[in-house]
Motif scaffolding. Structure first.
Motif, PDB file in Angstrom:
ATOM      1  N   ASN A  79      65.603 -42.569 -42.855  1.00 24.12           N
ATOM      2  CA  ASN A  79      64.773 -42.942 -43.989  1.00 24.12           C
ATOM      3  C   ASN A  79      65.118 -42.048 -45.166  1.00 24.12           C
ATOM      4  OD1 ASN A  79      62.836 -43.833 -45.744  1.00 24.12           O
ATOM      5  ND2 ASN A  79      61.111 -43.501 -44.373  1.00 24.12           N
ATOM      6  N   LEU A  80      65.437 -42.652 -46.282  1.00 25.31           N
ATOM      7  CA  LEU A  80      65.893 -41.919 -47.460  1.00 25.31           C
ATOM      8  C   LEU A  80      64.888 -40.861 -47.899  1.00 25.31           C
ATOM      9  CD1 LEU A  80      68.397 -42.092 -49.300  1.00 25.31           C
ATOM     10  CD2 LEU A  80      67.083 -43.582 -50.808  1.00 25.31           C
ATOM     11  N   SER A  81      63.598 -41.160 -47.777  1.00 25.02           N
ATOM     12  CA  SER A  81      62.580 -40.218 -48.236  1.00 25.02           C
ATOM     13  C   SER A  81      62.465 -38.994 -47.322  1.00 25.02           C
ATOM     14  CB  SER A  81      61.215 -40.914 -48.327  1.00 25.02           C
ATOM     15  OG  SER A  81      60.778 -41.329 -47.045  1.00 25.02           O
ATOM     16  N   SER A  82      62.954 -39.077 -46.097  1.00 22.61           N
ATOM     17  CA  SER A  82      62.883 -37.956 -45.155  1.00 22.61           C
ATOM     18  C   SER A  82      64.124 -37.073 -45.200  1.00 22.61           C
ATOM     19  CB  SER A  82      62.693 -38.480 -43.721  1.00 22.61           C
ATOM     20  OG  SER A  82      61.514 -39.237 -43.610  1.00 22.61           O
ATOM     21  N   PHE A  83      65.207 -37.589 -45.785  1.00 18.47           N
ATOM     22  CA  PHE A  83      66.476 -36.851 -45.836  1.00 18.47           C
ATOM     23  C   PHE A  83      67.013 -36.963 -47.260  1.00 18.47           C
ATOM     24  CE2 PHE A  83      65.791 -38.361 -41.570  1.00 18.47           C
ATOM     25  CZ  PHE A  83      66.076 -37.263 -40.782  1.00 18.47           C
ATOM     26  N   ALA A 101      76.527 -55.909 -49.520  1.00 25.28           N
ATOM     27  CA  ALA A 101      76.843 -54.503 -49.737  1.00 25.28           C
ATOM     28  C   ALA A 101      75.648 -53.819 -50.375  1.00 25.28           C
ATOM     29  CB  ALA A 101      78.069 -54.357 -50.630  1.00 25.28           C
ATOM     30  N   THR A 102      75.377 -52.611 -49.957  1.00 24.34           N
ATOM     31  CA  THR A 102      74.275 -51.853 -50.523  1.00 24.34           C
ATOM     32  C   THR A 102      74.670 -50.393 -50.594  1.00 24.34           C
ATOM     33  OG1 THR A 102      71.901 -51.403 -50.404  1.00 24.34           O
ATOM     34  CG2 THR A 102      73.123 -51.367 -48.329  1.00 24.34           C
ATOM     35  N   SER A 103      73.967 -49.639 -51.418  1.00 28.06           N
ATOM     36  CA  SER A 103      74.251 -48.212 -51.548  1.00 28.06           C
ATOM     37  C   SER A 103      73.378 -47.432 -50.586  1.00 28.06           C
ATOM     38  CB  SER A 103      73.982 -47.765 -52.991  1.00 28.06           C
ATOM     39  OG  SER A 103      74.232 -46.382 -53.140  1.00 28.06           O
ATOM     40  N   ALA A 104      73.988 -46.554 -49.827  1.00 31.99           N
ATOM     41  CA  ALA A 104      73.258 -45.723 -48.881  1.00 31.99           C
ATOM     42  C   ALA A 104      73.725 -44.287 -49.039  1.00 31.99           C
ATOM     43  CB  ALA A 104      73.471 -46.201 -47.451  1.00 31.99           C
ATOM     44  N   PRO A 125      73.848 -42.997 -42.145  1.00 38.43           N
ATOM     45  CA  PRO A 125      73.397 -43.533 -43.430  1.00 38.43           C
ATOM     46  C   PRO A 125      71.887 -43.403 -43.578  1.00 38.43           C
ATOM     47  CG  PRO A 125      73.804 -45.320 -41.898  1.00 38.43           C
ATOM     48  CD  PRO A 125      74.223 -44.059 -41.198  1.00 38.43           C
ATOM     49  N   ALA A 126      71.437 -43.193 -44.815  1.00 40.72           N
ATOM     50  CA  ALA A 126      70.005 -43.137 -45.110  1.00 40.72           C
ATOM     51  C   ALA A 126      69.683 -44.173 -46.179  1.00 40.72           C
ATOM     52  CB  ALA A 126      69.612 -41.738 -45.578  1.00 40.72           C
ATOM     53  N   ILE A 127      68.689 -45.009 -45.895  1.00 34.95           N
ATOM     54  CA  ILE A 127      68.244 -46.025 -46.844  1.00 34.95           C
ATOM     55  C   ILE A 127      66.720 -45.985 -46.923  1.00 34.95           C
ATOM     56  CG2 ILE A 127      70.242 -47.520 -46.382  1.00 34.95           C
ATOM     57  CD1 ILE A 127      68.409 -49.248 -44.666  1.00 34.95           C
ATOM     58  N   ASP A 128      66.154 -46.788 -47.790  1.00 30.04           N
ATOM     59  CA  ASP A 128      64.708 -46.837 -47.942  1.00 30.04           C
ATOM     60  C   ASP A 128      64.100 -47.655 -46.801  1.00 30.04           C
ATOM     61  OD1 ASP A 128      62.110 -46.831 -48.784  1.00 30.04           O
ATOM     62  OD2 ASP A 128      62.412 -48.275 -50.418  1.00 30.04           O
ATOM     63  N   LEU A 129      63.407 -46.969 -45.895  1.00 31.40           N
ATOM     64  CA  LEU A 129      62.745 -47.635 -44.782  1.00 31.40           C
ATOM     65  C   LEU A 129      61.227 -47.685 -44.966  1.00 31.40           C
ATOM     66  CD1 LEU A 129      64.677 -46.134 -41.700  1.00 31.40           C
ATOM     67  CD2 LEU A 129      65.101 -48.288 -42.890  1.00 31.40           C
ATOM     68  N   SER A 130      60.768 -47.442 -46.198  1.00 32.41           N
ATOM     69  CA  SER A 130      59.320 -47.416 -46.429  1.00 32.41           C
ATOM     70  C   SER A 130      58.627 -48.729 -46.088  1.00 32.41           C
ATOM     71  CB  SER A 130      59.026 -47.014 -47.873  1.00 32.41           C
ATOM     72  OG  SER A 130      59.617 -47.926 -48.787  1.00 32.41           O
ATOM     73  N   PRO A 131      59.285 -49.908 -46.233  1.00 34.14           N
ATOM     74  CA  PRO A 131      58.591 -51.146 -45.850  1.00 34.14           C
ATOM     75  C   PRO A 131      58.154 -51.168 -44.387  1.00 34.14           C
ATOM     76  CG  PRO A 131      60.463 -51.676 -47.233  1.00 34.14           C
ATOM     77  CD  PRO A 131      60.562 -50.213 -46.910  1.00 34.14           C
TER      78      PRO A 131
END
Length: 304
Positions: A79-83, A101-104, A125-131
């Motif tokens: 999760n992007l917010s944790s790392f 394609a997405t940015s991670a 990879p870290a992405i936004d997993l807040s949902p």
């Protein structure tokens, strides 16, 4: 373990069926997990918690405890917010609805621990997993996917609400296991040097894959035919020498790397290789061999 698309979690994030996606895939592991847990009563068992109906386990990363969602249909994602550290890069994300394609952010983890099992020097990879966290009502620090679950030999038992693993094996134990395997399979080297194709075939798993500088060979017959035509035709004037470099265990499987030397009347071959063996019904067999060529000399060697 047969899995669906490696990044199926995006179907979760985009279409909002996170509960069904993860629970259904994890449920397919229940019977297998029960068999493994009963067969190995000393297995390391980790309690499975819930975020609403989603299975969650606690992992430790650099000494900090974090909550990771179990998903056997995805690869591991943070999760992007944790790392917050790391560098951004483009990655391809695929789900049943297509590929995009997405940015991670790529994050390096010095160590990730689940129970007594530890994996070191990971790049994830870290992405936004807040949902996901919003959907289940609690923060999720990441998704523990099939790539790392396989490496740690994890099976999931939803009925008992545990994730079980074989006891962690240190390097010393890995070498002990290698010694046991080598003692049982020493006759395989003799069979190779003596040109005994039948005995050598019994050393191979029926689904063996042999990777060589000359090509890829699948199954016992293809592998033995290649070795027969390439080297064993020179028996008994054939010598094989191997020097072990590294060895690791993965459940009932043993991975090792080595340097090798093959001498025949026509050539002298030096190379490096990696192999995976597994034990089935008390018998060790070679599951795959990947040999690369470092140097070849002799009148029978073609030169560019």
């Amino acid at each position: 373990m047969r899995v669906r698309n490696s990044s199926s979690v995006w179907a979760v994030l985009l279409l909002g069926w996170v509960c069904l996606s993860n629970t259904a895939m994890a449920q397919a592991q229940v019977d297998k997990g029960k068999e493994t847990a009963s067969a190995n009563s000393t297995a390391d068992e980790i309690p499975i918690e819930k975020c609403d109906v989603l299975p969650v386990v606690r992992v430790r990363i650099d000494g900090s405890e974090m909550r990771f969602l179990l998903d056997t249909g995805a690869t591991t994602i943070l999760n992007l917010s944790s790392f917050t550290s790391g560098r951004s890069k483009e990655i391809a994300v695929t789900s049943w609805s297509g590929t995009a394609a997405t940015s991670a952010r790529e994050v390096r983890l010095p160590e990730l621990a689940l129970g007594s099992h530890r994996l070191k020097d990971l790049r994830l990879p870290a992405i936004d997993l807040s949902p996901i966290g919003k959907a289940c009502g609690s923060k999720i620090d990441g998704i523990l996917g099939v790539d790392l679950l396989d490496r740690m030999g994890v099976t999931i038992d939803l009925k008992r609400q545990v994730a079980s693993m074989a006891p962690a094996v240190d390097v010393t134990d890995a070498k002990v296991m290698y010694g046991q395997m080598e003692g049982q399979m020493h006759g395989c080297t003799d069979a190779f040097e003596q040109g005994n194709a039948k005995t050598l075939e019994d050393c191979f798993d029926p689904e063996i894959v042999l990777y060589t500088p000359d090509g890829e060979y699948r199954g016992r017959k293809q592998a033995v035919d290649y070795l027969q035509n390439r080297y064993m035709k020179f028996a008994p004037d054939l010598c094989y020498i191997m020097q072990l470099k590294d060895v690791k265990t993965f459940g009932d499987a043993l991975w090792y790397s080595y340097d090798y030397e093959i001498k025949t009347p026509k050539e002298h071959v030096l190379g490096h290789g990696m192999s995976m063996c597994r034990k089935s019904n008390g018998k060790w067999m070679v599951l795959n061999l990947h040999n690369s060529l470092l140097k070849a000399e002799g009148p029978g060697v073609a030169r560019n």
